[in-house]
Structures are given as C-alpha cells and as structure tokens.
Design an enzyme around this catalytic site. Structure first.
Site, PDB file in Angstrom:
ATOM      1  CB  VAL A   1       3.197  73.735  43.011  1.00 37.79           C
ATOM      2  CG1 VAL A   1       3.862  74.275  44.261  1.00 37.79           C
ATOM      3  CG2 VAL A   1       3.674  72.296  42.736  1.00 37.79           C
TER       4      VAL A   1
ATOM      5  CG  HIS B   1       4.525  75.422  49.374  1.00 36.24           C
ATOM      6  ND1 HIS B   1       4.288  74.186  49.935  1.00 36.24           N
ATOM      7  CD2 HIS B   1       4.851  76.243  50.408  1.00 36.24           C
ATOM      8  CE1 HIS B   1       4.454  74.258  51.254  1.00 36.24           C
ATOM      9  NE2 HIS B   1       4.782  75.485  51.564  1.00 36.24           N
TER      10      HIS B   1
ATOM     11  CB  THR C   1      -1.795  69.242  54.684  1.00 29.76           C
ATOM     12  OG1 THR C   1      -0.447  69.536  55.084  1.00 29.76           O
ATOM     13  CG2 THR C   1      -2.770  69.861  55.671  1.00 29.76           C
TER      14      THR C   1
ATOM     15  CG  ASN D   1      -4.865  63.220  56.413  1.00 28.93           C
ATOM     16  OD1 ASN D   1      -4.705  62.053  56.068  1.00 28.93           O
ATOM     17  ND2 ASN D   1      -3.911  64.129  56.340  1.00 28.93           N
ATOM     18  N   PRO D   2      -7.416  60.663  55.772  1.00 28.00           N
ATOM     19  CG  PRO D   2      -7.370  59.459  53.766  1.00 28.00           C
ATOM     20  CD  PRO D   2      -7.077  60.808  54.356  1.00 28.00           C
TER      21      PRO D   2
HETATM   22  P1  OAD Z   1       2.231  65.187  52.408  1.00 26.32           P
HETATM   23  O1  OAD Z   1       2.618  64.186  51.381  1.00 26.32           O
HETATM   24  O2  OAD Z   1       3.204  65.493  53.473  1.00 26.32           O
HETATM   25  O3  OAD Z   1       0.864  64.751  53.093  1.00 26.32           O
HETATM   26  C1  OAD Z   1      -0.242  64.356  52.328  1.00 26.32           C
HETATM   27  C2  OAD Z   1      -1.357  64.014  53.286  1.00 26.32           C
HETATM   28  O4  OAD Z   1      -2.507  63.752  52.519  1.00 26.32           O
HETATM   29  C3  OAD Z   1      -1.096  62.788  54.159  1.00 26.32           C
HETATM   30  O5  OAD Z   1      -1.316  63.135  55.527  1.00 26.32           O
HETATM   31  C4  OAD Z   1      -2.116  61.760  53.674  1.00 26.32           C
HETATM   32  O6  OAD Z   1      -2.623  60.945  54.735  1.00 26.32           O
HETATM   33  C5  OAD Z   1      -3.206  62.666  53.129  1.00 26.32           C
HETATM   34  N1  OAD Z   1      -4.044  62.056  52.081  1.00 26.32           N
HETATM   35  C6  OAD Z   1      -3.726  61.120  51.162  1.00 26.32           C
HETATM   36  N2  OAD Z   1      -4.750  60.857  50.363  1.00 26.32           N
HETATM   37  C7  OAD Z   1      -5.777  61.641  50.756  1.00 26.32           C
HETATM   38  C8  OAD Z   1      -7.106  61.842  50.308  1.00 26.32           C
HETATM   39  N3  OAD Z   1      -7.603  61.177  49.270  1.00 26.32           N
HETATM   40  N4  OAD Z   1      -7.875  62.751  50.960  1.00 26.32           N
HETATM   41  C9  OAD Z   1      -7.386  63.444  52.030  1.00 26.32           C
HETATM   42  N5  OAD Z   1      -6.130  63.295  52.492  1.00 26.32           N
HETATM   43  C10 OAD Z   1      -5.325  62.417  51.873  1.00 26.32           C
HETATM   44  O7  OAD Z   1       1.819  66.523  51.614  1.00 26.32           O
HETATM   45  P2  OAD Z   1       1.690  68.024  52.156  1.00 26.32           P
HETATM   46  O8  OAD Z   1       1.220  68.051  53.556  1.00 26.32           O
HETATM   47  O9  OAD Z   1       0.939  68.782  51.124  1.00 26.32           O
HETATM   48  O10 OAD Z   1       6.392  71.468  49.692  1.00 26.32           O
HETATM   49  O11 OAD Z   1       3.203  68.482  52.107  1.00 26.32           O
HETATM   50  C11 OAD Z   1       3.519  69.800  52.413  1.00 26.32           C
HETATM   51  C12 OAD Z   1       4.664  70.262  51.556  1.00 26.32           C
HETATM   52  O12 OAD Z   1       5.757  69.340  51.654  1.00 26.32           O
HETATM   53  C13 OAD Z   1       4.380  70.286  50.066  1.00 26.32           C
HETATM   54  O13 OAD Z   1       3.714  71.458  49.659  1.00 26.32           O
HETATM   55  C14 OAD Z   1       5.742  70.206  49.475  1.00 26.32           C
HETATM   56  C15 OAD Z   1       6.340  69.127  50.338  1.00 26.32           C
HETATM   57  O14 OAD Z   1       7.710  69.129  50.448  1.00 26.32           O
HETATM   58  C16 OAD Z   1       7.164  72.001  48.753  1.00 26.32           C
HETATM   59  O15 OAD Z   1       7.365  71.458  47.694  1.00 26.32           O
HETATM   60  C17 OAD Z   1       7.719  73.318  49.165  1.00 26.32           C
END
Ligand code: OAD
Length: 255
Positions: A111, A127, A199, A224-225
């Site tokens: 967002v 979102h 993600t 994704n790391p």
């Molecule tokens: P998460 O916090 O669940 O996941 C973030 C991911 O990014 C993890 O798998 C990390 O390993 C990865 N990560 C971290 N640093 C990184 C980097 N430098 N490069 C690549 N990957 C990296 O976040 P989302 O999957 O976005 O929803 O979460 C999905 C939704 O859950 C969000 O949109 C939010 C949350 O609740 C709402 O607010 C509706």
C-alpha cells in the site's frame, strides 16, 4: 559462467521469449527502502503490533483514533522512503515490455505507493493505498490524503454522508475490490512468465495468483531470500534481496 549467472541468463531468455509478463510483489520489495515487512521475526510489523487491534473493521469501530494514528505513522514512514533499485528495475522491465509489444502487469500487495513513485504505470494495488482515505460508511473516496490529517485534530469526516474517513486499504476480514482481483487473476492466467517477489505467499487471494499462472502454463520465478510455501513449486527460486537481483536480471534486456 557460474551457476547463478547461467540461471540469470536462462531467465533473461524467458523474458525475451515471453508474450505476457506478470509480476506480483509483497512487502519484501520495499524492505530495502527501509519499510518493515509484516511477518518477519523482530522487524515484522505483525510481530510488534496486533493486527486485530489495528487492521480490522472492528478495530476501527472500537478505536478509530488509534487506527488512524497508526496508519498515519506508517504513511509518514512511507512518505520519507525512496524507491530502491528493485522498484526501479521493474520500471525498466515495463518499459522493455512496452517497446517489445509484450503485455505487462504489476500486481502489488503493498500500500506504500513506491511502485508508482518509481515510475511504474501498469500497477494494480490489491490492498489499496495508504495515502488515500475513503468513507467508512458510504465508501466514497476522499480527495483528502491521510498525511493532511493532523492527529491532534478530530477525525476527518466524509463530505457527502458525514461518516468517518478511514485509510483506503484492505483490512483483515474485508474483500478486495472485485475489479482489481478479477483483473489480477486475468493477468495471471494470460501470462507466460510470472514473477513473485518479496512475498511470504500466505495471504489470500493474492497467494493464489502464482498457482493460477502456473496452471495456465506460465514459468514461475520467485525472488525471496527466504523459502515460502511456493518455493517448492516454482521453476526458479532466487534467494537474494530484490534490490540486488532485479537490476542484474533486467539490465541486459534489449541489449
Ligand atoms: P510478509 O511480511 O508476509 O512477507 C515479506 C516477504 O518478503 C518474506 O517472505 C521475506 O522473506 C521477503 N523479503 C524480505 N526482504 C526481502 C528483500 N530484500 N527482497 C525480497 N524479499 C524479501 O509480506 P507480504 O507477503 O507482502 O496485508 O504480506 C502480505 C499481506 O499481509 C500484506 O499486504 C498485508 C499483510 O497483512 C494487508 O495489510 C491487507
């Protein structure tokens, strides 16, 4: 050429051969801009705050000021952030696709507005967007931005029905915009190459998009790391930060 370079070369070939490319991003792509992710231990927002108290319609009904203040804090954090090389590399990919008459879609769960700020134009915000406000009663979008609200003042209200304004984001227990989700699934089904970047692939319905693309025949690439539930199912898993690997993937394109 080492193994990593040859993998990057193969992915570049897939990009060149593809007719339609779809990218799904999550909080990880903005991590290198200094924005906390949600589910990572320690830095993750949901390890420090309870989503039930901050990101649900019930939380807003019970304590709208607390919810607005928390989103205002996050909006300020995001406003100070800059797009990182990962966001910028996706702008390059979009421009390359435009030049080659390939279809391109960027679907984001974020967002934070950073893809648009970087210059991406084909963005579907699954979102919502933290800077926008909408009415909690009639749903009408407001022209006021969240940053224009002073937390020492009373809560802003809808100019049409007088209902309280709230962040224009999707909360737990709420549905995504039907139009946005339909267009996202359509993009997933029509793509022959699908990137899932930063993600955890845990939150539905976004988490179902890569499988939808795969079922329709797309090559799946995860950046994704960390491992995710998707990692075993993808064709390529690049375990590196997006801001490092995306520029490497896309800089050779068109050259
Ligand atoms: P998460 O916090 O669940 O996941 C973030 C991911 O990014 C993890 O798998 C990390 O390993 C990865 N990560 C971290 N640093 C990184 C980097 N430098 N490069 C690549 N990957 C990296 O976040 P989302 O999957 O976005 O929803 O979460 C999905 C939704 O859950 C969000 O949109 C939010 C949350 O609740 C709402 O607010 C509706």
């Amino acid at each position: 050429m080492n193994e990593q370079e040859s993998e990057i070369r193969r992915i570049t070939n897939h990009i060149e051969d593809a007719h339609s490319i779809t990218v799904l991003t999550g909080a990880g792509i903005s991590a290198e801009s200094g924005i906390p992710t949600f589910r990572e231990a320690q830095q993750g927002l949901w390890s420090r705050y309870n989503p039930e108290e901050l990101a649900t319609p019930r939380a807003f009904r019970q304590n709208p000021h607390l919810v607005m203040e928390w989103y205002r804090w996050r909006a300020d954090l995001v406003q100070r952030a800059e797009p990182n090389p990962g966001h910028l590399a996706l702008v390059n990919l979009e421009e390359y696709c435009q030049g080659q008459q390939k279809e391109f879609h960027l679907l984001t769960q974020n967002v934070d507005n950073l893809h648009l700020q970087a210059g991406s134009t084909q963005v579907l915000e699954l979102h919502g967007n933290i800077h926008r406000l909408k009415c909690s009663q009639c749903g009408k979008p407001s022209s006021m931005s969240l940053s224009a609200w002073d937390p020492d003042e009373q809560l802003p209200a809808c100019s049409t029905c007088g209902g309280l304004l709230r962040p224009d984001v999707v909360w737990f227990g709420e549905n995504l915009s039907t139009e946005v989700i339909n267009r996202s699934f359509q993009a997933a089904r029509s793509s022959d190459l699908f990137f899932t970047i930063g993600t955890s692939a845990l939150v539905q319905p976004a988490a179902a998009l890569p499988a939808e693309a795969k079922q329709a025949g797309a090559v799946l690439i995860e950046i994704n790391p960390q491992q995710t539930p998707l990692s075993q199912k993808v064709d390529y898993q690049l375990p590196f930060p997006a801001g490092e690997v995306l520029p490497r993937l896309f800089h050779r394109l068109g050259g």
